[in-house]
Design a protein around this motif. Structure first.
Motif, short mmCIF file in Angstrom:
data_model
loop_
_atom_site.label_atom_id
_atom_site.label_comp_id
_atom_site.label_asym_id
_atom_site.label_seq_id
_atom_site.Cartn_x
_atom_site.Cartn_y
_atom_site.Cartn_z
N ASN A 87 0.84 -1.17 0.00
CA ASN A 87 0.00 0.00 0.00
C ASN A 87 0.89 1.24 0.00
N ALA A 88 0.28 2.41 0.13
CA ALA A 88 1.05 3.64 0.02
C ALA A 88 2.00 3.86 1.19
N THR A 89 1.76 3.21 2.32
CA THR A 89 2.59 3.47 3.49
C THR A 89 3.52 2.33 3.84
N GLY A 90 3.54 1.24 3.11
CA GLY A 90 4.46 0.17 3.44
C GLY A 90 3.93 -1.17 3.00
N PRO A 91 4.60 -2.24 3.45
CA PRO A 91 4.16 -3.58 3.06
C PRO A 91 2.73 -3.85 3.50
N GLY A 92 2.04 -4.63 2.69
CA GLY A 92 0.65 -4.94 2.99
C GLY A 92 0.50 -6.10 3.94
N GLU A 93 -0.75 -6.38 4.26
CA GLU A 93 -1.09 -7.43 5.22
C GLU A 93 -0.51 -8.78 4.81
N ALA A 94 -0.69 -9.14 3.55
CA ALA A 94 -0.22 -10.46 3.11
C ALA A 94 1.29 -10.58 3.23
N HIS A 95 2.00 -9.52 2.87
CA HIS A 95 3.46 -9.53 2.96
C HIS A 95 3.91 -9.69 4.42
N LEU A 96 3.31 -8.91 5.31
CA LEU A 96 3.71 -8.96 6.72
C LEU A 96 3.36 -10.30 7.35
N ALA A 97 2.18 -10.82 7.04
CA ALA A 97 1.78 -12.11 7.61
C ALA A 97 2.73 -13.21 7.13
N ALA A 98 3.09 -13.17 5.85
CA ALA A 98 4.01 -14.19 5.32
C ALA A 98 5.38 -14.07 5.97
N ALA A 99 5.85 -12.83 6.12
CA ALA A 99 7.17 -12.62 6.74
C ALA A 99 7.15 -13.07 8.21
N MET A 100 6.04 -12.83 8.89
CA MET A 100 5.95 -13.24 10.30
C MET A 100 5.92 -14.76 10.42
N ARG A 101 5.22 -15.42 9.48
CA ARG A 101 5.23 -16.89 9.49
C ARG A 101 6.65 -17.41 9.29
N ALA A 102 7.38 -16.79 8.35
CA ALA A 102 8.76 -17.20 8.11
C ALA A 102 9.62 -16.93 9.35
N ALA A 103 9.37 -15.80 10.01
CA ALA A 103 10.12 -15.48 11.23
C ALA A 103 9.86 -16.52 12.31
N GLN A 104 8.62 -16.96 12.44
CA GLN A 104 8.30 -17.99 13.43
C GLN A 104 9.00 -19.30 13.12
N ASP A 105 9.29 -19.52 11.82
CA ASP A 105 10.00 -20.73 11.42
C ASP A 105 11.51 -20.57 11.54
N GLY A 106 11.95 -19.41 12.05
CA GLY A 106 13.38 -19.23 12.28
C GLY A 106 14.10 -18.39 11.25
N ASP A 107 13.40 -17.74 10.33
CA ASP A 107 14.03 -16.91 9.31
C ASP A 107 14.35 -15.54 9.92
N ALA A 108 15.61 -15.35 10.30
CA ALA A 108 16.02 -14.12 10.98
C ALA A 108 15.88 -12.90 10.06
N ALA A 109 16.18 -13.07 8.77
CA ALA A 109 16.08 -11.94 7.84
C ALA A 109 14.62 -11.50 7.70
N ALA A 110 13.72 -12.46 7.63
CA ALA A 110 12.29 -12.12 7.56
C ALA A 110 11.86 -11.40 8.82
N TYR A 111 12.37 -11.84 9.95
CA TYR A 111 12.01 -11.21 11.22
C TYR A 111 12.47 -9.76 11.26
N ARG A 112 13.68 -9.49 10.77
CA ARG A 112 14.17 -8.10 10.73
C ARG A 112 13.29 -7.26 9.81
N ARG A 113 12.86 -7.85 8.68
CA ARG A 113 11.97 -7.10 7.77
C ARG A 113 10.64 -6.78 8.44
N VAL A 114 10.11 -7.74 9.18
CA VAL A 114 8.85 -7.52 9.88
C VAL A 114 9.00 -6.37 10.88
N LEU A 115 10.07 -6.42 11.68
CA LEU A 115 10.26 -5.38 12.70
C LEU A 115 10.39 -4.00 12.06
N ARG A 116 11.16 -3.91 10.97
CA ARG A 116 11.32 -2.61 10.29
C ARG A 116 9.97 -2.12 9.76
#
Length: 200
Positions: free
Chosen positions: A5-34
């Motif tokens: 969207n106009a202000t940043g990653p959308g819901e689907a992107h964030l949810a997918a990145a958070m799922r990856a973070a829960q599976d241990g993907d540190a890079a995805a977790y950093r993207r989620v936090l940012r």
């Protein structure tokens, strides 16, 4: 490519990145936090938080997300979960502010009392340093192997018992103790290395 969207990653992107973070993907977790930072700041301002207190709400919300990320249900939307946490931290900030003594606009009060508080800017610098320390710790925890990270999150940060953590993670109490010991050693080394890198 995920929708934005106009202000940043959308819901689907964030949810997918958070799922990856829960599976241990540190890079995805950093993207989620940012990606969470502008969302949290917007929620805080919407609740009436102003000035430097917005940064405090952002940091406290990120810490809560870090501590509670195992509780996020990947089958549900991420942004409502994040906004609920941010709203609670914003309300906490507003409550703390309302409990502080209010400024008295009496010139005599300023002349009669020595200011025992920090020098101008000192509190701001200390607050920024505290936030940087918390961010460095969050990064170091995110980079730990999954077993060590779970031990830190549940036992040290979540203050859960060995029995509770063993039930949640499926690991034995002995394995959790070993993981926690190794994690604390790794965190100490990472934080010392980070500090030496900044001092060099």
């Amino acid at each position: 490519m995920p929708a934005r969207n106009a202000t940043g990653p959308g819901e689907a992107h964030l949810a997918a990145a958070m799922r990856a973070a829960q599976d241990g993907d540190a890079a995805a977790y950093r993207r989620v936090l940012r990606a969470c930072v502008p969302v949290i700041a917007g929620v805080a301002r919407g609740q009436g938080v102003r000035g430097a207190a917005v940064d405090d709400v952002v940091q406290e919300t990120l810490l809560t997300v870090h501590r509670a990320r195992a509780t996020y249900d990947p089958s549900r939307p991420f942004l409502p979960w994040l906004r609920a946490i941010a709203q609670r931290r914003a309300v906490d900030a507003l409550r703390r502010r309302s409990r502080r003594p209010q400024e008295v606009h009496d010139p005599a009060a300023f002349e009669d009392q020595v200011d025992a508080g920090p020098a101008p800017g000192q509190a701001l610098e200390e607050g920024q340093e505290a936030r940087l320390r918390e961010a460095r710790l969050a990064r170091a925890v995110a980079n730990l192997p999954a077993g060590q990270r779970q031990a830190v999150e549940h036992l040290a940060l979540g203050e859960r018992s060995l029995d509770e953590t063993a039930a949640l993670t499926g690991r034995s109490k002995g394995a959790l103790k070993v993981n926690l010991h190794r994690a604390l050693k790794a965190l100490r080394a990472a934080l010392v290395s980070d500090r030496e890198g900044r001092d060099a």
